[in-house]
Scaffold this active site. Structure first.
Site, PDB file in Angstrom:
ATOM      1  CG  ASN A 111      77.945  26.237 -46.112  1.00 63.00           C
ATOM      2  OD1 ASN A 111      78.254  27.413 -45.969  1.00 63.00           O
ATOM      3  ND2 ASN A 111      77.605  25.492 -45.075  1.00 63.00           N
TER       4      ASN A 111
ATOM      5  CB  CYS B 246      76.295  32.535 -44.155  1.00 62.45           C
ATOM      6  SG  CYS B 246      76.323  30.910 -44.957  1.00 62.45           S
TER       7      CYS B 246
ATOM      8  CG  ASN C 102      79.706  28.830 -49.209  1.00 60.31           C
ATOM      9  OD1 ASN C 102      80.228  29.195 -50.260  1.00 60.31           O
ATOM     10  ND2 ASN C 102      80.380  28.171 -48.285  1.00 60.31           N
TER      11      ASN C 102
ATOM     12  CD  GLU D 298      79.681  27.278 -41.234  1.00 57.93           C
ATOM     13  OE1 GLU D 298      79.263  28.345 -41.709  1.00 57.93           O
ATOM     14  OE2 GLU D 298      79.543  26.181 -41.823  1.00 57.93           O
TER      15      GLU D 298
ATOM     16  CB  CYS E 128      82.911  27.969 -43.951  1.00 59.02           C
ATOM     17  SG  CYS E 128      82.530  29.435 -42.961  1.00 59.02           S
TER      18      CYS E 128
END
Length: 289
Positions: free
Chosen positions: A17, A76, A78, A216, A225
């Site tokens: 990511n 988010c 990551n 995404e 994700c």
């Protein structure tokens, strides 16, 4: 001139990511959608994690999360690991709390030096929480499909909010055998999702292992994700098709997700990789109002 001109940034990735980490705690400025898109045009990213001054005592920063189309996201996973890696690397901390639009996130050093754990909070399942455009009493499956009525290619997704909306389509075949680049944007922007949605294809290998691939919201096809991995693990456990501690395989790497039974919090553990550090050229923002 944009306050971002000549400002430093860090480029990282969380199991594929693509993440930009931008620390603006010393600058009183909110990144605009035009600025976020300008950055993405020069330093391609899936999400940009912007650290701003904390609003509450005891937290490290307020995190604004931008997709590469300039829109904002509430979560988010990551990207949070990348933020944690940067903060811990500079301060020597092993735990910290961050503010996001989705709430407070507790983070700590994982079981190995290159692993970080993020408490992604409690998932939400109500149709208004996700949100959906119409009422569904049971969000373990909703009525939605792609393809012919009598032979749909994808159908009956589970929907979950992890601070952002997710739809998980369960498939029997390899997740790479489906044309997600074609179906992803159609499903992301389906009228049933008034705030759009992250679209995941997931194959349950066994009760401890799930493979997945995600389109995404606001970023497109991605190698990883984190919030989608959390949503997928939770959705599988709700269906009693997987355990509460599962190993997730994504195109970019591996994550461990635990839906903790004692408080229903979702814990995500994985790596964060430094790529390079740079500064934004002033010319990048020349056309930004």
């Amino acid at each position: 001139m944009s306050p971002l001109a000549n400002h430093s940034f860090v480029k990282m990735n969380g199991i594929g990511n693509e993440i930009v980490v931008l620390d603006l705690r010393d600058v009183k400025h909110v990144v605009t959608p035009d600025e976020a898109r300008a950055v993405a045009s020069r330093v391609p990213y899936d999400q940009m994690m912007v650290l701003q001054r904390p609003r509450f005592d005891g937290t490290e920063a307020f995190i604004r999360i931008y997709n590469n189309d300039g829109s904002e996201s509430g979560a988010c996973g990551n990207g949070m690991r990348c933020v944690v890696s940067q903060v811990f690397g500079k301060t020597g901390q092993t735990s910290a709390t961050f503010e996001t639009r989705a709430g407070l996130l507790n983070c700590w050093q994982g079981p190995a030096p290159d692993l970080y754990t993020v408490d992604m909070g409690v998932p939400r399942f109500g149709w208004q929480d996700i949100p959906l455009a119409e009422e569904f009493r049971d969000t373990r499956y909703i009525e939605l499909q792609i393809g012919p009525i009598d032979a749909p290619i994808l159908h009956s997704p589970s929907v979950v909010s992890m601070g952002n909306p997710h739809a998980v389509f369960w498939v029997d075949n390899d997740v790479n055998s489906y044309d997600l680049e074609r179906f992803g944007p159609l499903l992301e922007n389906h009228p049933i999702f008034p705030e759009r949605a992250n679209i995941t294809l997931a194959q349950i290998v066994d009760r401890d292992h799930i493979t997945m691939r995600t389109w995404e919201r606001g970023a497109g096809l991605t190698r990883a994700c984190g919030s989608a991995a959390c949503a997928t693990a939770v959705a599988a456990a709700r269906l009693k098709r997987a355990n509460r501690l599962v190993h997730m395989t994504l195109p970019g790497g591996e994550l461990t997700i635990e839906w903790r039974e004692r408080d229903d919090h979702v814990l995500m553990t994985g790596t964060a990789t430094f790529e390079f550090e740079g500064r934004f050229e002033p010319a990048l923002f020349a056309s930004v109002a």
